[in-house]
Design a protein around this motif. Structure first.
Motif, PDB file in Angstrom:
ATOM      1  N   LEU A  76       0.846  -1.042  -0.024  1.00 50.90           N
ATOM      2  CA  LEU A  76       0.115   0.084   0.075  1.00 50.90           C
ATOM      3  C   LEU A  76       0.863   1.337  -0.083  1.00 50.90           C
ATOM      4  O   LEU A  76       0.470   2.369  -0.604  1.00 50.90           O
ATOM      5  N   VAL A  77       1.905   1.281   0.916  1.00 50.71           N
ATOM      6  CA  VAL A  77       2.765   2.244   0.663  1.00 50.71           C
ATOM      7  C   VAL A  77       3.364   2.465  -0.663  1.00 50.71           C
ATOM      8  O   VAL A  77       3.454   3.751  -1.105  1.00 50.71           O
ATOM      9  N   ASP A  78       3.998   1.294  -1.096  1.00 54.42           N
ATOM     10  CA  ASP A  78       4.425   1.793  -2.441  1.00 54.42           C
ATOM     11  C   ASP A  78       3.463   2.036  -3.729  1.00 54.42           C
ATOM     12  O   ASP A  78       3.899   2.728  -4.709  1.00 54.42           O
ATOM     13  N   ALA A  79       2.260   1.686  -3.469  1.00 54.50           N
ATOM     14  CA  ALA A  79       1.129   1.910  -4.722  1.00 54.50           C
ATOM     15  C   ALA A  79       0.745   3.528  -4.376  1.00 54.50           C
ATOM     16  O   ALA A  79       0.662   3.937  -5.269  1.00 54.50           O
ATOM     17  N   THR A  80       1.218   4.082  -3.311  1.00 59.17           N
ATOM     18  CA  THR A  80       0.761   5.377  -3.125  1.00 59.17           C
ATOM     19  C   THR A  80       1.804   6.287  -3.257  1.00 59.17           C
ATOM     20  O   THR A  80       1.651   7.619  -2.950  1.00 59.17           O
ATOM     21  N   LEU A  98      -5.090   7.971  -6.038  1.00 56.40           N
ATOM     22  CA  LEU A  98      -4.764   7.268  -4.861  1.00 56.40           C
ATOM     23  C   LEU A  98      -5.496   6.269  -4.557  1.00 56.40           C
ATOM     24  O   LEU A  98      -5.177   4.801  -4.459  1.00 56.40           O
ATOM     25  N   THR A  99      -6.984   6.439  -4.744  1.00 61.47           N
ATOM     26  CA  THR A  99      -7.756   5.497  -4.660  1.00 61.47           C
ATOM     27  C   THR A  99      -7.963   4.542  -5.694  1.00 61.47           C
ATOM     28  O   THR A  99      -8.038   2.856  -5.137  1.00 61.47           O
ATOM     29  N   ALA A 100      -7.623   4.770  -6.799  1.00 55.02           N
ATOM     30  CA  ALA A 100      -7.451   3.723  -7.719  1.00 55.02           C
ATOM     31  C   ALA A 100      -6.295   2.739  -7.504  1.00 55.02           C
ATOM     32  O   ALA A 100      -6.274   1.597  -7.568  1.00 55.02           O
ATOM     33  N   ALA A 101      -5.290   3.347  -7.277  1.00 55.01           N
ATOM     34  CA  ALA A 101      -3.877   2.562  -6.728  1.00 55.01           C
ATOM     35  C   ALA A 101      -4.188   1.443  -5.616  1.00 55.01           C
ATOM     36  O   ALA A 101      -3.760   0.494  -5.466  1.00 55.01           O
ATOM     37  N   LEU A 102      -4.876   2.021  -4.493  1.00 56.35           N
ATOM     38  CA  LEU A 102      -5.355   1.332  -3.576  1.00 56.35           C
ATOM     39  C   LEU A 102      -6.013   0.214  -3.939  1.00 56.35           C
ATOM     40  O   LEU A 102      -6.167  -0.960  -3.338  1.00 56.35           O
ATOM     41  N   ALA A 103      -7.058   0.391  -4.638  1.00 54.94           N
ATOM     42  CA  ALA A 103      -8.222  -0.595  -5.373  1.00 54.94           C
ATOM     43  C   ALA A 103      -7.371  -1.678  -5.946  1.00 54.94           C
ATOM     44  O   ALA A 103      -7.451  -2.761  -5.715  1.00 54.94           O
ATOM     45  N   ASP A 104      -6.250  -1.180  -6.755  1.00 57.33           N
ATOM     46  CA  ASP A 104      -5.629  -2.084  -7.492  1.00 57.33           C
ATOM     47  C   ASP A 104      -4.920  -3.042  -6.849  1.00 57.33           C
ATOM     48  O   ASP A 104      -4.848  -4.404  -6.974  1.00 57.33           O
ATOM     49  N   ALA A 105      -4.180  -2.532  -5.749  1.00 53.83           N
ATOM     50  CA  ALA A 105      -3.481  -3.329  -4.939  1.00 53.83           C
ATOM     51  C   ALA A 105      -4.031  -4.366  -4.266  1.00 53.83           C
ATOM     52  O   ALA A 105      -3.916  -5.505  -3.804  1.00 53.83           O
ATOM     53  N   GLU A 126       7.150  -4.450  18.464  1.00 55.83           N
ATOM     54  CA  GLU A 126       7.898  -3.630  17.551  1.00 55.83           C
ATOM     55  C   GLU A 126       7.398  -3.789  16.074  1.00 55.83           C
ATOM     56  O   GLU A 126       7.535  -2.777  15.169  1.00 55.83           O
ATOM     57  N   ASP A 127       6.864  -4.866  15.775  1.00 56.27           N
ATOM     58  CA  ASP A 127       6.246  -5.003  14.093  1.00 56.27           C
ATOM     59  C   ASP A 127       4.914  -4.240  14.100  1.00 56.27           C
ATOM     60  O   ASP A 127       4.604  -3.844  13.143  1.00 56.27           O
ATOM     61  N   ARG A 128       4.215  -4.260  15.120  1.00 54.91           N
ATOM     62  CA  ARG A 128       2.895  -3.588  15.171  1.00 54.91           C
ATOM     63  C   ARG A 128       3.197  -2.119  14.913  1.00 54.91           C
ATOM     64  O   ARG A 128       2.465  -1.387  14.339  1.00 54.91           O
ATOM     65  N   VAL A 129       4.090  -1.479  15.488  1.00 60.87           N
ATOM     66  CA  VAL A 129       4.650  -0.146  15.512  1.00 60.87           C
ATOM     67  C   VAL A 129       5.029  -0.011  13.783  1.00 60.87           C
ATOM     68  O   VAL A 129       4.696   1.241  13.361  1.00 60.87           O
ATOM     69  N   LEU A 130       5.639  -0.896  13.204  1.00 58.44           N
ATOM     70  CA  LEU A 130       6.002  -0.841  11.634  1.00 58.44           C
ATOM     71  C   LEU A 130       4.781  -0.700  10.968  1.00 58.44           C
ATOM     72  O   LEU A 130       4.752   0.273  10.059  1.00 58.44           O
ATOM     73  N   LEU A 131       3.992  -1.257  11.205  1.00 58.72           N
ATOM     74  CA  LEU A 131       2.678  -1.717  10.368  1.00 58.72           C
ATOM     75  C   LEU A 131       1.840  -0.283  10.889  1.00 58.72           C
ATOM     76  O   LEU A 131       1.199   0.124   9.558  1.00 58.72           O
ATOM     77  N   ALA A 132       1.846   0.025  11.735  1.00 60.25           N
ATOM     78  CA  ALA A 132       1.134   1.552  12.240  1.00 60.25           C
ATOM     79  C   ALA A 132       1.682   2.675  11.508  1.00 60.25           C
ATOM     80  O   ALA A 132       1.014   3.371  10.892  1.00 60.25           O
ATOM     81  N   GLU A 133       3.081   2.638  11.404  1.00 62.35           N
ATOM     82  CA  GLU A 133       3.659   3.687  10.425  1.00 62.35           C
ATOM     83  C   GLU A 133       3.436   3.457   8.947  1.00 62.35           C
ATOM     84  O   GLU A 133       3.323   4.571   8.245  1.00 62.35           O
ATOM     85  N   GLN A 134       3.345   2.211   8.325  1.00 62.42           N
ATOM     86  CA  GLN A 134       3.023   2.022   7.094  1.00 62.42           C
ATOM     87  C   GLN A 134       1.636   2.653   6.794  1.00 62.42           C
ATOM     88  O   GLN A 134       1.450   3.393   5.755  1.00 62.42           O
ATOM     89  N   LEU A 135       0.559   2.543   7.795  1.00 60.95           N
ATOM     90  CA  LEU A 135      -0.769   2.849   7.547  1.00 60.95           C
ATOM     91  C   LEU A 135      -0.938   4.277   7.650  1.00 60.95           C
ATOM     92  O   LEU A 135      -1.453   4.887   6.979  1.00 60.95           O
ATOM     93  N   ARG A 136       0.055   4.941   8.490  1.00 59.39           N
ATOM     94  CA  ARG A 136       0.094   6.327   8.834  1.00 59.39           C
ATOM     95  C   ARG A 136       0.267   7.051   7.614  1.00 59.39           C
ATOM     96  O   ARG A 136      -0.220   7.985   7.181  1.00 59.39           O
ATOM     97  N   ASN A 139      -2.737   6.985   4.816  1.00 58.26           N
ATOM     98  CA  ASN A 139      -3.350   7.733   5.444  1.00 58.26           C
ATOM     99  C   ASN A 139      -2.892   9.408   5.179  1.00 58.26           C
ATOM    100  O   ASN A 139      -3.856  10.280   4.742  1.00 58.26           O
ATOM    101  N   HIS A 140      -1.991   9.675   5.439  1.00 55.81           N
ATOM    102  CA  HIS A 140      -1.292  10.979   5.162  1.00 55.81           C
ATOM    103  C   HIS A 140      -1.561  11.311   3.751  1.00 55.81           C
ATOM    104  O   HIS A 140      -1.743  12.552   3.443  1.00 55.81           O
ATOM    105  N   ARG A 141      -1.209  10.357   2.889  1.00 46.48           N
ATOM    106  CA  ARG A 141      -1.287  10.658   1.452  1.00 46.48           C
ATOM    107  C   ARG A 141      -2.678  10.946   0.870  1.00 46.48           C
ATOM    108  O   ARG A 141      -2.644  11.712   0.029  1.00 46.48           O
TER     109      ARG A 141
END
Length: 408
Positions: A76-80, A98-105, A126-136, A139-141
């Motif tokens: 999701l990070v790479d797609a956006t 952005l929504t199209a890229a997320l839908a495709d992924a 520590e891995d939950r923190v990494l996932l939360a950062e990816q989703l952050r 969301n910011h994008r």
């Protein structure tokens, strides 16, 4: 050119994409069966290698699981990522892209795509923190062009809308309704756009009271008490980490007494699922019997459904996360009930929104359900009446493309 002599065994070379094969097989296995139900042997079999060969690639099941979950987040990070390099002179176009890229992924990873939503609780901190950062990051994008288009939105409102858009897009991982990939893409992009454009309910000092969560004790009888405590434990600890002894202790009886009434925890889980599915089906039928107008009926079924969610908020999450632990015979019955109820909602949507085909309407219904399941993630800091009004508005917009027209 060297040739292999007759009778001489050909040398087997490791495929160049073996690492990618393992990653894909791991994500699919964990996504369809859940973390605890998958073994290294299962993944090795999917790839077509021995467990010993798999261990040469990864030291443990957890490492494969972590890589699968964070790999999906990274997709999701790479797609956006393109949005960071755009000059935002056309924020509406950026938001659509952005929504199209997320839908495709999500469409490309539908089998495994729900993994980060449902199984991420088994990640180490520590891995939950990494996932939360990816989703952050994702969301910011979404929020950057949204802020340009809607500058009066508060930070909280932007987070609600971007998270809701991700929930709507991710909803296709919660069900297996069939539709052509191009049609799925169009309906996801359309629903995400409607959600991002939604006018959220104005904050009021006085709001209608929300249904209070139920708290079932021994006075309700052992059956109800067992169902309630089981779902609570499945929500807090996960099905695999909850034993019959844990349930018996929570209910205040000996494990032997629990076994006399319930053969095992899978049977208790199936009963809780059947209770939820039957109530949803019955509530829908009741609403249809009271209303001849499809939009009024849809208004009622949303009310009934949200009321159930607020009364027992643990159950929707357990319902989606633990279904692979329901016995096969019970699951077939549940799928029949679920399909029938979803079709009833979808027919209401198409009656109130004639331009939408029934297949797309089923996806809209699935997206509306996903919003309620994600309620605690969307409103972690506030589960009061205003949040319930907001989730209701988002459901209406997802189903109809607009709020419900209220009866006078």
């Amino acid at each position: 050119m060297e040739s292999v002599s007759e009778g001489e065994p050909a040398v087997r070379r490791r495929p160049k994409d073996r690492k990618a094969q393992i990653a894909r097989a791991s994500a699919d296995a964990f996504g369809s069966q859940g973390y605890h139900a998958v073994s290294m042997e299962d993944i090795a079999a999917r790839v077509g290698i021995t467990p010993a060969a798999l261990y040469r690639h990864s030291p443990s099941k957890y490492d494969l699981f972590r890589d699968a979950v964070l790999g999906l987040g990274q997709l999701l990070v790479d797609a956006t990522a393109f949005a960071d390099d755009r000059d935002d002179d056309d924020p509406a176009a950026t938001l659509r892209m952005l929504t199209a890229a997320l839908a495709d992924a999500t469409i490309a990873n539908r089998t495994a795509g729900g993994l980060y939503r449902w199984e991420a609780r088994y990640l180490r901190s520590e891995d939950r923190v990494l996932l939360a950062e990816q989703l952050r990051v994702v969301n910011h994008r979404l929020q950057r062009p949204l802020l340009q288009l809607r500058p009066k939105l508060t930070s909280s409102q932007r987070w609600t809308l971007s998270s809701a858009a991700l929930s709507v897009i991710g909803s296709i991982t919660d069900h297996s309704n069939q539709l052509a990939a191009g049609e799925i893409r169009l309906v996801l992009i359309s629903m995400a756009a409607d959600v991002l454009a939604a006018e959220l309910p104005a904050s009021r000092r006085r709001t209608a009271p929300r249904p209070e969560p139920i708290n079932v004790g021994p006075e309700a009888g052992m059956y109800e008490h067992v169902l309630y405590e089981s779902v609570r434990l499945f929500y807090e600890n996960g099905y695999r980490n909850t034993s019959m002894e844990d349930i018996a202790s929570a209910v205040g009886i000996q494990a032997s007494g629990l076994y006399r009434s319930f053969p095992g925890k899978a049977d208790i889980l199936a009963l809780a699922y059947r209770r939820a599915a039957d109530r949803h089906s019955s509530d829908t039928a009741d609403a249809l019997s009271r209303n001849s107008d499809p939009e009024e009926a849809l208004d009622d079924v949303v009310d009934e459904y949200l009321g159930r969610v607020m009364e027992w908020p643990d159950l929707p999450y357990v319902y989606y996360t633990e279904r692979h632990n329901v016995p096969e015979a019970d699951l077939r019955v549940l799928e029949t009930i679920e399909s029938s109820t979803m079709d009833a909602w979808a027919r209401l949507v198409t009656a109130a929104r004639p331009e939408m085909k029934i297949g797309a309407a089923r996806y809209a219904v699935g997206a509306a359900f996903a919003l309620t399941v994600d309620f605690r993630r969307l409103f972690a800091r506030d589960s009061g009446p205003e949040s319930v009004a907001t989730i209701r508005r988002l459901m209406e917009v997802t189903l109809l493309g607009r709020p419900v027209k209220r009866r006078r």
